[in-house]
Design an enzyme around this catalytic site. Sequence first.
Site, PDB file in Angstrom:
ATOM      1  N   ASN A 137       0.632  -1.647   0.094  1.00  0.00           N
ATOM      2  CA  ASN A 137      -0.392   0.384  -0.123  1.00  0.00           C
ATOM      3  C   ASN A 137       1.052   0.968   0.080  1.00  0.00           C
ATOM      4  OD1 ASN A 137      -2.822  -1.175  -0.015  1.00  0.00           O
ATOM      5  ND2 ASN A 137      -2.052  -1.672   1.766  1.00  0.00           N
ATOM      6  N   HIS A 159       3.157   2.694   2.245  1.00  0.00           N
ATOM      7  CA  HIS A 159       3.519   3.181   3.818  1.00  0.00           C
ATOM      8  C   HIS A 159       4.393   2.265   4.303  1.00  0.00           C
ATOM      9  CE1 HIS A 159      -0.677   1.800   4.845  1.00  0.00           C
ATOM     10  NE2 HIS A 159       0.178   1.142   5.926  1.00  0.00           N
ATOM     11  N   CYS A 213       3.606   7.099   7.821  1.00  0.00           N
ATOM     12  CA  CYS A 213       4.828   8.251   7.003  1.00  0.00           C
ATOM     13  C   CYS A 213       5.535   7.124   6.038  1.00  0.00           C
ATOM     14  CB  CYS A 213       6.121   7.836   8.644  1.00  0.00           C
ATOM     15  SG  CYS A 213       6.563   6.589   8.566  1.00  0.00           S
TER      16      CYS A 213
END
Length: 413
Positions: free
Chosen positions: A316, A318, A353
């Site tokens: 995904n 991340h 993040c």
Amino acid sequence: MVATAATSSFFPVTPSPDSSDSKKKRLGNGSINLGGIKSKTSSSGNLQVKANAQAPPKINGTKVVTPPAEVFKNEDGVSFHPPRTFINQLPDWSMLLAAITTVFLAAEKQWMMLDWKPKRPDTLIDPFGIGKIVQDGLVFRQNFSIRSYEIGADQTASIETVMNHLQETALNHVRSAGLLVDGFGSTPEMCKKNLIWVVTRMQVVVDRYPTWGNVVQVDTWVSASGKNCMRRDWLVRDSKTGEVLTRASSIWVMMNKVTRRLSKMPEEVRGEIEPYFMNSEPVVAEDSRKLVKLDDSSAEFVRKGLTPKWSDLDVNQHVNNVKYIGWILESAPLPILETHELSSMTLEYRRECGRDSVLQSLTAVSDNGTDEIECQHLLRLEDGSEVTRGRTQWRPKNAKISGNVGQIPADTA
């Protein structure tokens, strides 16, 4: 090839009949033919013998001697062979049985060579790592063997190894249910709406860490949690003894992978996942204590300049949530790591993040007057934005564990 050799061995070749004796003898400077042995007398009178011997055939390692052809004599005493008929051409049944035995032994040997099943059940419990659905289709179970590269300095599996096992079983659960389409656990309806699952809260209790060579059995299931959330629980046991090793409970919500904003659970998605919900209490009792927000003044240990690598990103795009745990422990004081082991942790994921993020890890140690130690943690970006809050508890190494394991679904598999 075995059958061909065996067949030719029990159908002997009968010599053609002859009106005179089968053995011809010549004296003097001639030759003598004695059933495969040829003799020749040289001019000097010495006898030279040349043997054309043929080794008897073997079946299944045993020498088989072909019986000589039966010879009859007439009224004048002249030897002759009986005419070739169907009856006297039948094979020797003992030789036929030996040939059949040879074929079966060869087939059995081939079967044993193709047999992949382990001879020791504790060496490879789940050979392909697929797992299976148990307990009325609501619980997914998978076994993992602890590898040498998954243990740490304490010769036990690291907390990251345990968390990776939890994540792997969660994804395999969704896949085995036929709901995995794209991303981490996204169902068909979620893909249509660009939705993905993200974890917001995680509680883990470790009673004992497995060691190298141990096989652990991980059970996982899902339950409803409020209107727009889903709870996933895990129970990790020693596959050989059934001892409970780890318990974990987590809360998941949906996020739009385009806007990166949290989303409500659509009814279409609810209809997909509700049939798999188990009506059970969390396997870990909720720790309702508020997680403390650390800052530069309250943190005792700070580790700066933490950056994700490309390998830290999941599908995904991340940072994988297991990586956050490693970053949090980067600021844990070394004396605690040397004398204590992580016994429980509570994490709240507040922000994701990416690969260009630079993070800071902050830790504060709380003295509760016992041998156990409690730490407060914060993982933040350089601009101060919170990524993860956490609380960990540590017990002295080799301490005996006792306590309530909480409500665990009955094992009916």
